[in-house]
Scaffold this motif. Structure first.
Motif, PDB file in Angstrom:
ATOM      1  N   GLY A 270       4.551  -1.562 -13.755  1.00 42.14           N
ATOM      2  CA  GLY A 270       5.450  -0.937 -14.715  1.00 42.14           C
ATOM      3  C   GLY A 270       5.035   0.457 -15.135  1.00 42.14           C
ATOM      4  N   ILE A 271       3.985   0.992 -14.527  1.00 43.47           N
ATOM      5  CA  ILE A 271       3.506   2.340 -14.832  1.00 43.47           C
ATOM      6  C   ILE A 271       4.069   3.319 -13.811  1.00 43.47           C
ATOM      7  N   ASP A 272       4.599   4.447 -14.313  1.00 46.07           N
ATOM      8  CA  ASP A 272       5.200   5.463 -13.443  1.00 46.07           C
ATOM      9  C   ASP A 272       4.270   6.645 -13.153  1.00 46.07           C
ATOM     10  N   HIS A 273       3.275   6.839 -13.996  1.00 48.79           N
ATOM     11  CA  HIS A 273       2.373   7.987 -13.838  1.00 48.79           C
ATOM     12  C   HIS A 273       1.050   7.625 -14.496  1.00 48.79           C
ATOM     13  N   ILE A 274      -0.062   8.009 -13.857  1.00 46.32           N
ATOM     14  CA  ILE A 274      -1.403   7.784 -14.408  1.00 46.32           C
ATOM     15  C   ILE A 274      -2.085   9.127 -14.621  1.00 46.32           C
ATOM     16  N   THR A 275      -2.621   9.327 -15.815  1.00 45.38           N
ATOM     17  CA  THR A 275      -3.504  10.457 -16.086  1.00 45.38           C
ATOM     18  C   THR A 275      -4.889   9.893 -16.343  1.00 45.38           C
ATOM     19  N   PHE A 276      -5.839  10.269 -15.504  1.00 48.07           N
ATOM     20  CA  PHE A 276      -7.201   9.738 -15.621  1.00 48.07           C
ATOM     21  C   PHE A 276      -8.191  10.885 -15.770  1.00 48.07           C
ATOM     22  N   THR A 277      -9.115  10.741 -16.711  1.00 42.87           N
ATOM     23  CA  THR A 277     -10.223  11.670 -16.857  1.00 42.87           C
ATOM     24  C   THR A 277     -11.507  10.858 -16.836  1.00 42.87           C
ATOM     25  N   GLY A 278     -12.414  11.183 -15.921  1.00 44.60           N
ATOM     26  CA  GLY A 278     -13.649  10.429 -15.821  1.00 44.60           C
ATOM     27  C   GLY A 278     -14.432  10.811 -14.579  1.00 44.60           C
ATOM     28  N   SER A 279     -15.249   9.893 -14.104  1.00 45.02           N
ATOM     29  CA  SER A 279     -16.139  10.166 -12.983  1.00 45.02           C
ATOM     30  C   SER A 279     -15.387  10.147 -11.655  1.00 45.02           C
ATOM     31  N   VAL A 280     -16.008  10.745 -10.647  1.00 43.63           N
ATOM     32  CA  VAL A 280     -15.422  10.757  -9.308  1.00 43.63           C
ATOM     33  C   VAL A 280     -15.280   9.333  -8.777  1.00 43.63           C
TER      34      VAL A 280
ATOM     35  N   THR B 265     -15.023   6.414 -10.343  1.00 42.69           N
ATOM     36  CA  THR B 265     -13.942   5.673 -10.982  1.00 42.69           C
ATOM     37  C   THR B 265     -12.592   6.264 -10.629  1.00 42.69           C
ATOM     38  N   GLY B 266     -12.521   7.581 -10.500  1.00 41.64           N
ATOM     39  CA  GLY B 266     -11.274   8.219 -10.081  1.00 41.64           C
ATOM     40  C   GLY B 266     -10.814   7.754  -8.716  1.00 41.64           C
ATOM     41  N   GLN B 267     -11.761   7.538  -7.808  1.00 46.49           N
ATOM     42  CA  GLN B 267     -11.402   7.032  -6.485  1.00 46.49           C
ATOM     43  C   GLN B 267     -10.831   5.618  -6.587  1.00 46.49           C
ATOM     44  N   ARG B 268     -11.385   4.818  -7.469  1.00 45.68           N
ATOM     45  CA  ARG B 268     -10.847   3.467  -7.676  1.00 45.68           C
ATOM     46  C   ARG B 268      -9.440   3.520  -8.258  1.00 45.68           C
ATOM     47  N   VAL B 269      -9.231   4.440  -9.173  1.00 49.52           N
ATOM     48  CA  VAL B 269      -7.897   4.596  -9.759  1.00 49.52           C
ATOM     49  C   VAL B 269      -6.895   5.026  -8.686  1.00 49.52           C
ATOM     50  N   MET B 270      -7.307   5.926  -7.803  1.00 52.96           N
ATOM     51  CA  MET B 270      -6.417   6.358  -6.718  1.00 52.96           C
ATOM     52  C   MET B 270      -6.016   5.176  -5.833  1.00 52.96           C
ATOM     53  N   ARG B 271      -6.970   4.322  -5.534  1.00 49.94           N
ATOM     54  CA  ARG B 271      -6.654   3.152  -4.700  1.00 49.94           C
ATOM     55  C   ARG B 271      -5.660   2.229  -5.405  1.00 49.94           C
ATOM     56  N   ALA B 272      -5.873   2.037  -6.708  1.00 53.23           N
ATOM     57  CA  ALA B 272      -4.952   1.190  -7.471  1.00 53.23           C
ATOM     58  C   ALA B 272      -3.565   1.820  -7.531  1.00 53.23           C
ATOM     59  N   ALA B 273      -3.498   3.130  -7.712  1.00 54.27           N
ATOM     60  CA  ALA B 273      -2.212   3.823  -7.789  1.00 54.27           C
ATOM     61  C   ALA B 273      -1.467   3.751  -6.462  1.00 54.27           C
ATOM     62  N   ALA B 274      -2.205   3.755  -5.371  1.00 55.57           N
ATOM     63  CA  ALA B 274      -1.570   3.723  -4.057  1.00 55.57           C
ATOM     64  C   ALA B 274      -0.777   2.444  -3.829  1.00 55.57           C
ATOM     65  N   GLU B 275      -1.200   1.362  -4.448  1.00 59.78           N
ATOM     66  CA  GLU B 275      -0.541   0.075  -4.236  1.00 59.78           C
ATOM     67  C   GLU B 275       0.934   0.144  -4.614  1.00 59.78           C
ATOM     68  N   HIS B 276       1.254   0.865  -5.689  1.00 63.89           N
ATOM     69  CA  HIS B 276       2.647   0.973  -6.147  1.00 63.89           C
ATOM     70  C   HIS B 276       3.186   2.396  -5.984  1.00 63.89           C
ATOM     71  N   VAL B 277       2.473   3.245  -5.243  1.00 62.74           N
ATOM     72  CA  VAL B 277       2.846   4.650  -5.049  1.00 62.74           C
ATOM     73  C   VAL B 277       3.103   5.305  -6.410  1.00 62.74           C
ATOM     74  N   THR B 278       2.148   5.123  -7.303  1.00 60.86           N
ATOM     75  CA  THR B 278       2.246   5.664  -8.663  1.00 60.86           C
ATOM     76  C   THR B 278       1.735   7.092  -8.688  1.00 60.86           C
ATOM     77  N   ARG B 279       2.472   7.962  -9.353  1.00 59.02           N
ATOM     78  CA  ARG B 279       2.031   9.351  -9.506  1.00 59.02           C
ATOM     79  C   ARG B 279       0.692   9.396 -10.231  1.00 59.02           C
ATOM     80  N   LEU B 280      -0.092  10.431  -9.929  1.00 58.82           N
ATOM     81  CA  LEU B 280      -1.470  10.455 -10.404  1.00 58.82           C
ATOM     82  C   LEU B 280      -1.927  11.870 -10.724  1.00 58.82           C
ATOM     83  N   GLN B 281      -2.651  11.990 -11.817  1.00 63.25           N
ATOM     84  CA  GLN B 281      -3.302  13.245 -12.189  1.00 63.25           C
ATOM     85  C   GLN B 281      -4.753  12.908 -12.504  1.00 63.25           C
TER      86      GLN B 281
END
Length: 497
Positions: free
Chosen positions: A237-247, A249-265
């Motif tokens: 149910g998320i359309d966009h993710i804004t993440f600030t943190g370590s590289v 953890t950011g890579q993990r967030v990217m993998r999670a976002a890819a599952e639903h093709v969620t926009r990412l910053q």
């Protein structure tokens, strides 16, 4: 010191906390306990003890928050005029100005940073809400000339439900720089503050609700990254993710976002260079270096953590730096100290491991190094401000982010070597240069890969200037009008006449 500020500081110093802190998630316009009933402690880094408890959320709490945000997205908020959204943000700016002292003291208790630094952060957030209040009704598309038989326009629409993951080093500032533009664009949000520093984000959500934000538009879920953060960034149910943190953890967030093709910053780490050329004004440059690395005890992703010195002034600059840093006092954020504590014992250990590895590898410790013993620190988590002369540009001391009060020094022959050194890490967040020669300054600014370059002042620009990184420092931009458009999706409409 104002009366309110003095009373709040006295209460915090006397009791170790402040009365009336929020203790639940903020979902659907009110504070609620975790579905599990679980809570966690929040620690004062300056004393190393817990000062409050707060809800510990998990997937069920995230589900409730996302549902509230999705419902609000299609409710009255979607029909509100942009100017009306701006009025809410402006009211929030005024309310925050009135309550700035309380927000600053809470930020210091929670994060450890000096009170003056927290006050600066709150002032920046007041400005951020005013900035995006004014921008809300100025976000527009373009008219595209397609010939006499067509009308072509572009429309900036809110991207939808935004998930924001906030770090522990700048809790209020980072939350606000995502919340304010997302609201100005017409989005709804679920925000997860770092489990170490939840309180000012919760307080901000309550303040925005008081300013007129409809129920469910802004929701805050507190919890660990493993329990709440992972559930949030992987939610369909998320359309966009804004993440600030370590590289990592950011890579993990990217993998999670890819599952639903969620926009990412992503705004990730940094190992930012600050170059001092031979013709610079040394005194202002030294002060700039000190602020760039020792503000917030060096716990800043954009910290000027690598000092690149032109050979002919190296000895003079280092002598002055060592003298200035040697006079800086460590202490609790509510004291008159020059440097505050490290946010957690885990981060303190990471800093110590970096420095000891650098020492063992033959890098020269010019000043500092070492954890301040608990009996000298009042129980708080402090690391001595440190300056290290790097032996090799490939050493981890130069290449890796330490995220603490540790300045790495590299010596170069000239501007060209300074540019090469500045570009010789995997990070590209910020760079700075001090020189009287503006031609050299602009050559440096053009040649160095960084999201932002500062000339003769570090951390300049404020809310109006876009902020973000390249390469391992991430992608996308916060702040400025670029930050506002981060929360929009562009629609093209063509009509045949």
């Amino acid at each position: 010191m104002t009366g309110d500020r003095a009373k709040l500081v006295e209460e915090a110093q006397r009791t170790g906390t402040l009365a009336g802190l929020p203790c639940g998630h903020f979902i659907g316009g009110r504070f609620v306990a975790s579905m599990s009933g679980q809570e966690m402690e929040s620690f004062d880094p300056g004393r190393g003890v817990a000062f409050a408890r707060v809800a510990a959320g998990a997937a069920g709490d995230v589900e409730a928050a996302v549902a509230a945000a999705r419902a609000a997205l299609s409710g009255p908020w979607s029909r509100m005029k942009p100017a009306a959204r701006g009025e809410i943000l402006m009211r929030a700016s005024h309310l925050l100005r009135e309550r700035a002292a309380r927000f600053a003291v809470v930020e210091t208790l929670d994060s450890g940073k000096l009170l003056a630094e927290s006050e600066g952060d709150v002032g920046g957030v007041v400005r951020a809400f005013a900035y995006y209040a004014g921008a809300a009704d100025k976000l527009h598309g373009d008219s595209v000339p397609l010939g006499p038989d067509y009308v072509g326009v572009t429309i900036e629409e809110p991207v939808g439900v935004v998930a924001q993951i906030v770090p522990w080093n700048y809790p209020l500032s980072t939350a606000a720089r995502g919340i304010a533009p997302a609201l100005a664009a017409g989005c709804t949000l679920v925000v997860k503050p770092a489990e170490q520093t939840p309180f000012t984000t919760l307080m901000l959500a309550e303040l925005l609700h008081e300013a007129g934000l409809p129920d469910g538009v802004l929701n805050v879920v507190v919890g660990t990254g493993a329990e709440a953060g992972a559930a949030l960034v992987s939610h369909p149910g998320i359309d966009h993710i804004t993440f600030t943190g370590s590289v990592l953890t950011g890579q993990r967030v990217m993998r999670a976002a890819a599952e639903h093709v969620t926009r990412l910053q992503l705004e990730l780490g940094g190992k930012s260079p600050i170059a001092l050329l031979a013709d610079c004004e040394i005194e202002p440059a030294v002060e700039g270096v000190i602020g760039a690395i020792y503000e917030n005890a060096g716990q800043i992703c954009s910290a000027g953590s690598r000092l690149i010195l032109e050979q002919s002034i190296a000895a003079k600059v280092l002598d002055r730096l060592v003298a200035r840093v040697g006079a800086m006092q460590l202490g609790h954020g509510l004291s008159d100290a020059a440097i505050g504590p490290i946010n957690s014992p885990q981060q303190l250990e990471r800093i110590e491991a970096h420095v000891e590895r650098a020492r063992a590898a033959g890098n020269r410790i010019l000043f500092g190094g070492g954890i301040v013993p608990a009996e000298q620190s009042g129980g708080g988590w402090f690391y001595r401000p440190t300056i290290i002369l790097a032996r090799d540009p490939d050493d981890p001391l130069v290449q890796e982010e330490i995220f603490g009060p540790v300045l790495t020094v590299q010596i170069v022959a000239d501007l060209e070597e300074a540019i090469a050194a500045a570009n010789a890490t995997p990070y590209a967040l910020v760079a700075g240069i001090y020189t009287r020669d503006h031609a050299k300054a602009w050559r440096f600014a053009r040649a160095v890969d960084a999201g932002q370059v500062y000339i003769n002042e570090f951390f300049a620009g404020g809310i109006a200037m876009p902020f973000g990184g390249n390469r391992k420092s991430g992608f996308g931009r916060a702040k400025g009008m670029a930050g506002l458009r981060s929360y929009c999706k562009l629609k093209s409409v063509v009509a045949r006449l």
